[in-house]
Each structure stands twice: as C-alpha cells, then as structure tokens.
Motif scaffolding. Structure first.
Motif, PDB file in Angstrom:
ATOM      1  N   LEU A  39       1.385   1.917  -0.064  1.00 38.73           N
ATOM      2  CA  LEU A  39       0.414   1.577  -1.092  1.00 38.73           C
ATOM      3  C   LEU A  39      -0.667   0.679  -0.528  1.00 38.73           C
ATOM      4  N   MET A  42      -3.015   2.414   1.849  1.00 39.36           N
ATOM      5  CA  MET A  42      -3.977   3.238   1.134  1.00 39.36           C
ATOM      6  C   MET A  42      -5.106   2.387   0.564  1.00 39.36           C
ATOM      7  N   LEU A  43      -4.742   1.265  -0.001  1.00 41.86           N
ATOM      8  CA  LEU A  43      -5.744   0.402  -0.624  1.00 41.86           C
ATOM      9  C   LEU A  43      -6.675  -0.224   0.400  1.00 41.86           C
ATOM     10  N   ASP A  46     -10.458   1.756   2.613  1.00 39.33           N
ATOM     11  CA  ASP A  46     -11.911   1.619   2.593  1.00 39.33           C
ATOM     12  C   ASP A  46     -12.384   0.176   2.571  1.00 39.33           C
ATOM     13  N   ARG A  49      -9.470  -6.450   2.060  1.00 41.57           N
ATOM     14  CA  ARG A  49      -9.172  -6.955   0.710  1.00 41.57           C
ATOM     15  C   ARG A  49      -8.540  -8.331   0.795  1.00 41.57           C
ATOM     16  N   MET A  57      -4.519  -5.078  -7.784  1.00 40.34           N
ATOM     17  CA  MET A  57      -4.645  -3.623  -7.683  1.00 40.34           C
ATOM     18  C   MET A  57      -3.299  -2.924  -7.792  1.00 40.34           C
ATOM     19  N   ILE A  58      -2.285  -3.554  -7.310  1.00 41.97           N
ATOM     20  CA  ILE A  58      -0.987  -2.889  -7.312  1.00 41.97           C
ATOM     21  C   ILE A  58      -0.262  -3.048  -8.635  1.00 41.97           C
TER      22      ILE A  58
END
Lengths: 133, 133
Positions: A39, A42-43, A46, A49, A57-58
């Motif tokens: 996860l 993937m975050l 781009d 963070r 986000m999770i």
DNA sequence: CTGTATCCGACGTGATACTG
DNA sequence: CAGTATCACGTCGGATACAG
C-alpha cells in the motif's frame, strides 16, 4: 521469515536441494504479502509523502504499524527517509530507484489479482458452500 | 486480512477513497506473501505432485502447514485435489489454469527479487550497522 | 499415506500513553 | 508532527498424537 531449509526459486523435481538464496527471495516476497508495505509503495509512486499524510491516506493503519512498515521499507533500501529539523518536525518518505523497480512487478501482480478476483471469489464461495453440507 | 478501509489498487493522490476491491486484491497478495503457498505453486508448475512428495521437497514444512496451505490454494481455485481411493490412499495436487496464471506474475516478482537481492541485503546491512552505533 | 485434533509458545497488531 | 514504549490479545505455526 526464519525458515531453515527451502529448495526453490524456480526449480522443481525430486533431484535435490538447490541453493538457499530462496531465503532472501522469500523475505522479499513476504514484504509484498505484507498488507501495508505494498500500500505504502503504491502511495509513494507519484512523489514523496509525509508521515501523517500517509497515515490519513491509508485510513485504518495504526501509527505503530505505519512506523514499522516504513522502517522495514527503509531498511530494505526501498524508501528514503529525510528529516527536516523544523518545528514542528517534518519527515518525507520517498521511493528509491530500487523501490520504483519493485513497484513494477508488484503492479503486474496487483493487476492480475484484480482481473481474476471474480474467479477467485467464486471458487471460494463454492468451496465454502460445499463444506457446510 | 481483515482490514476495514484501504484506498488503493493502482491509485494515489489525496483526492479520496476509491473502491474496496482492494480488500480482495490484498487477500491475493497476502497469499503470495505466504511463505509456503508460493513455494508449493512453484513446485507444482511442472506437473501434479502427491502430498508427501511435496512435503519432502519442501523440507522444513510441518504436515499441518502443508495441509493448510494446500487447502487455501484449493479454496482459491488455484489447485485441484484428486483422491485415488486406493490403499494406501493417494492424493494428487495439480495447478489449475488460474494457478498457472498466477504463477507468471509471481515468477516475475521472484526474478526481480533474486536479481536485486544483493542491493537489498546490502541496504539491510548498512541500515543495521548504522543503528548499533 | 493422508490427513484431523489438541496443546502451547512465539509473534503480530491495535490501543493507549508519553517524549522530542 | 513524528515517533517510542508498554500492554493486552489474538492468531499463527510447530510438535505430537491419533484416525481413515
């Protein structure tokens, strides 16, 4: 991952043991199997963070698990951790080239999983149905 | 795998929640992360195998875990289980088409892992060394 | 041979509270 | 904000014994 003997990697047959690089491979695979690690990767695809940004986000991950997950990824050289000694403190996590490389086969796997979800869930349903008489 | 909310699959960005197919995807990924499952799939790639045959090939797996692993794979429709009511009994496990399909992305991942093992282990070593002063 | 059942310790995980 | 520390709990996994 602390098994002792495994004999695979892409081999087979009764012939005999192979190497033990499998242990290393297994440790990487288990990272993929790790719910949160994939996860997070993937975050991060781009861009970098911040800690709480990821946490929000999770949604559902505990602070503890996020910390542990990030440490694990950092340890494996998949993400970098840069601290800005401002106040309040700010920490950015970003994928390394290695991490981005891993993201590719993982995405392929994810796409396969997504594409075949119906079949798998169908199989599960049938299996379970058959068992409860 | 019983998380409640996850927001990925190939997405990202702050925008917002996505779907919840991710839970299904996650369940497939965790099967890959499962030490034994991947091993068994690899061993079944070139033909059906008997229970004890697998047990011997893996060396280190307990009877219990092999049974559980095979049940899981069977439940997901990845392997078939055929019983020959001979005496002594004989049970063959074989990959389904679905199982063979899964084997491909898994192999890709395995190859990536194998190829980058040195980098990862190097990173681990450096990380660990730095921590113990 | 191919399982199932039971016991039991080890580990993973979330909740909570506290620190720099 | 970004963690670390502690605790309590549940599950996983191995060993063993037993059954079809």
């Amino acid at each position: 991952m602390r098994p002792e003997n495994i004999h695979v990697t892409a081999s087979a047959a009764p012939p005999g043991p192979q190497h033990e690089d499998c242990r290393g491979v297994a440790s990487v695979l288990s990272r993929v199997g790790d719910k949160w690690s994939v996860l997070v990767i993937m975050l991060l695809i781009d861009g970098p963070r911040r800690f709480n940004e990821l946490k929000r986000m999770i949604n559902g991950i505990s602070q503890r698990m996020l910390t542990l997950t990030l440490r694990g990824l950092e340890r494996d050289g998949l993400v970098t951790r840069t601290v800005y000694p401002t106040i309040p403190p700010r920490v950015d996590y970003e994928l390394t080239d290695l991490g981005r490389g891993l993201a590719e086969p993982v995405k392929a796997l994810g796409q396969w999983a997504f594409a075949h979800l119906p079949e798998i869930e169908g199989a599960r349903g049938r299996f379970d149905a058959r068992k409860e008489e």
